[in-house]
Design an enzyme around this catalytic site. Structure first.
Site, PDB file in Angstrom:
ATOM      1  CE  LYS A  31      49.318  45.137  29.330  1.00 53.53           C
ATOM      2  NZ  LYS A  31      49.521  46.072  28.183  1.00 53.53           N
ATOM      3  CE1 TYR A  71      44.567  48.657  29.224  1.00 51.63           C
ATOM      4  CE2 TYR A  71      43.694  46.470  28.850  1.00 51.63           C
ATOM      5  CZ  TYR A  71      44.754  47.296  29.173  1.00 51.63           C
ATOM      6  OH  TYR A  71      45.999  46.760  29.451  1.00 51.63           O
ATOM      7  CG  ASN A 134      52.659  46.665  26.379  1.00 48.18           C
ATOM      8  OD1 ASN A 134      51.812  45.884  26.817  1.00 48.18           O
ATOM      9  ND2 ASN A 134      52.464  47.962  26.310  1.00 48.18           N
ATOM     10  CG  HIS A 137      47.861  47.634  33.269  1.00 47.85           C
ATOM     11  ND1 HIS A 137      47.379  48.634  32.458  1.00 47.85           N
ATOM     12  CD2 HIS A 137      47.291  47.837  34.495  1.00 47.85           C
ATOM     13  CE1 HIS A 137      46.553  49.412  33.161  1.00 47.85           C
ATOM     14  NE2 HIS A 137      46.483  48.941  34.392  1.00 47.85           N
ATOM     15  CD  GLU A 148      43.584  50.386  35.953  1.00 45.36           C
ATOM     16  OE1 GLU A 148      44.580  49.695  36.212  1.00 45.36           O
ATOM     17  OE2 GLU A 148      43.443  51.010  34.888  1.00 45.36           O
TER      18      GLU A 148
HETATM   19  N1  UDP Z   1      48.189  49.472  22.958  1.00 48.81           N
HETATM   20  C1  UDP Z   1      48.221  48.897  21.701  1.00 48.81           C
HETATM   21  N2  UDP Z   1      48.483  49.678  20.619  1.00 48.81           N
HETATM   22  C2  UDP Z   1      48.729  51.010  20.723  1.00 48.81           C
HETATM   23  C3  UDP Z   1      48.703  51.604  22.013  1.00 48.81           C
HETATM   24  C4  UDP Z   1      48.428  50.801  23.106  1.00 48.81           C
HETATM   25  O1  UDP Z   1      48.008  47.692  21.567  1.00 48.81           O
HETATM   26  O2  UDP Z   1      48.979  51.668  19.710  1.00 48.81           O
HETATM   27  C5  UDP Z   1      47.917  48.638  24.136  1.00 48.81           C
HETATM   28  C6  UDP Z   1      49.184  48.294  24.913  1.00 48.81           C
HETATM   29  O3  UDP Z   1      49.062  46.947  25.377  1.00 48.81           O
HETATM   30  C7  UDP Z   1      49.120  49.271  26.059  1.00 48.81           C
HETATM   31  C8  UDP Z   1      47.615  49.333  26.312  1.00 48.81           C
HETATM   32  O4  UDP Z   1      47.056  49.321  25.004  1.00 48.81           O
HETATM   33  O5  UDP Z   1      49.873  48.818  27.163  1.00 48.81           O
HETATM   34  C9  UDP Z   1      47.123  50.526  27.079  1.00 48.81           C
HETATM   35  O6  UDP Z   1      47.560  51.702  26.431  1.00 48.81           O
HETATM   36  P1  UDP Z   1      48.122  52.929  27.253  1.00 48.81           P
HETATM   37  O7  UDP Z   1      48.296  54.057  26.306  1.00 48.81           O
HETATM   38  O8  UDP Z   1      47.267  53.157  28.465  1.00 48.81           O
HETATM   39  O9  UDP Z   1      49.580  52.418  27.670  1.00 48.81           O
HETATM   40  P2  UDP Z   1      50.172  51.924  29.087  1.00 48.81           P
HETATM   41  O10 UDP Z   1      49.539  52.755  30.155  1.00 48.81           O
HETATM   42  O11 UDP Z   1      49.873  50.452  29.195  1.00 48.81           O
HETATM   43  O12 UDP Z   1      51.648  52.172  28.970  1.00 48.81           O
HETATM   44 MG    MG Z   2      47.608  53.449  30.499  1.00 53.18          MG
END
Ligand code: UDP
Ligand code: MG
Length: 171
Positions: A31, A71, A134, A137, A148
């Site tokens: 990211k 997303y 974080n 991805h 994707e």
């Molecule tokens: N995210 C966020 N706040 C939250 C949960 C998720 O900003 O409370 C963001 C974070 O960058 C995360 C992304 O949304 O990586 C996608 O969420 P997902 O639950 O799919 O997590 P991932 O698969 O990335 O672990």
């Molecule tokens: Mg996810």
């Protein structure tokens, strides 16, 4: 002559078609914060050193439309707009890694979505603090990874080649 033994002359490591037996593909994005914090090399190093093989990699400034589609499953979540803005705030590095169990293992290497829940030794556990920054991805299923890959990459951007390390990584 000795040099030839070590260099594997006679073997063909050039681009070829097809995938390895039992392999799967995962889709990884470093990211904007990961790139700005100069963690691209560190992240690629971890996947490479594990023994995984990349078959695509590119630097891209993602459009809002692409990110909204990427997303789409999170479109009703309160953080959706902020997430799209964050992901658009700078270039990202997208990668496809292909290998045995790369989807599941890749997620383990990433750590948990929320960095404080991530174990030290994982990418999110080692390099970030908040969920909204974080740095990486990665997909959690083969099906969603394939979807994707199709969204972000053209088929010709996937490059298959034989790796000379395979017989040392697999029994
Ligand atoms: N995210 C966020 N706040 C939250 C949960 C998720 O900003 O409370 C963001 C974070 O960058 C995360 C992304 O949304 O990586 C996608 O969420 P997902 O639950 O799919 O997590 P991932 O698969 O990335 O672990
Ligand atoms: Mg996810």
């Amino acid at each position: 002559m000795l040099v030839h033994l070590f260099m594997g002359v006679g073997e063909d490591y050039s681009v070829c078609t097809g995938t390895m037996a039992n392999s799967e593909r995962t889709f990884i994005v470093i990211k904007p914060d990961g790139l700005q914090r100069s963690l691209v090399g560190e992240i690629i190093k971890r996947f490479e050193q594990k023994g995984f093989r990349f078959i695509a990699m590119k630097l891209i400034q993602a459009s809002e439309d692409l990110l909204k589609e990427h997303y789409i499953d999170l479109k009703d979540r309160p953080f959706f707009a902020g997430l799209v803005k964050y992901m658009q705030s700078g270039p990202v590095v997208v990668m496809v890694w292909e290998d045995l169990n790369v989807v599941k293992t890749g997620r383990v290497m990433l750590g948990e979505t929320n960095p404080p829940d991530s174990k030290l030794g994982t990418i999110r556990g080692d390099f970030c603090i908040q969920v909204g920054r974080n740095i990486i991805h990665g997909k959690d299923s083969v099906e969603s990874a394939e979807k994707e890959i199709g969204l972000w990459l053209q088929p010709e951007e996937l490059v298959y080649y034989k790796s000379c390390a395979q017989s040392w990584i697999y029994e």
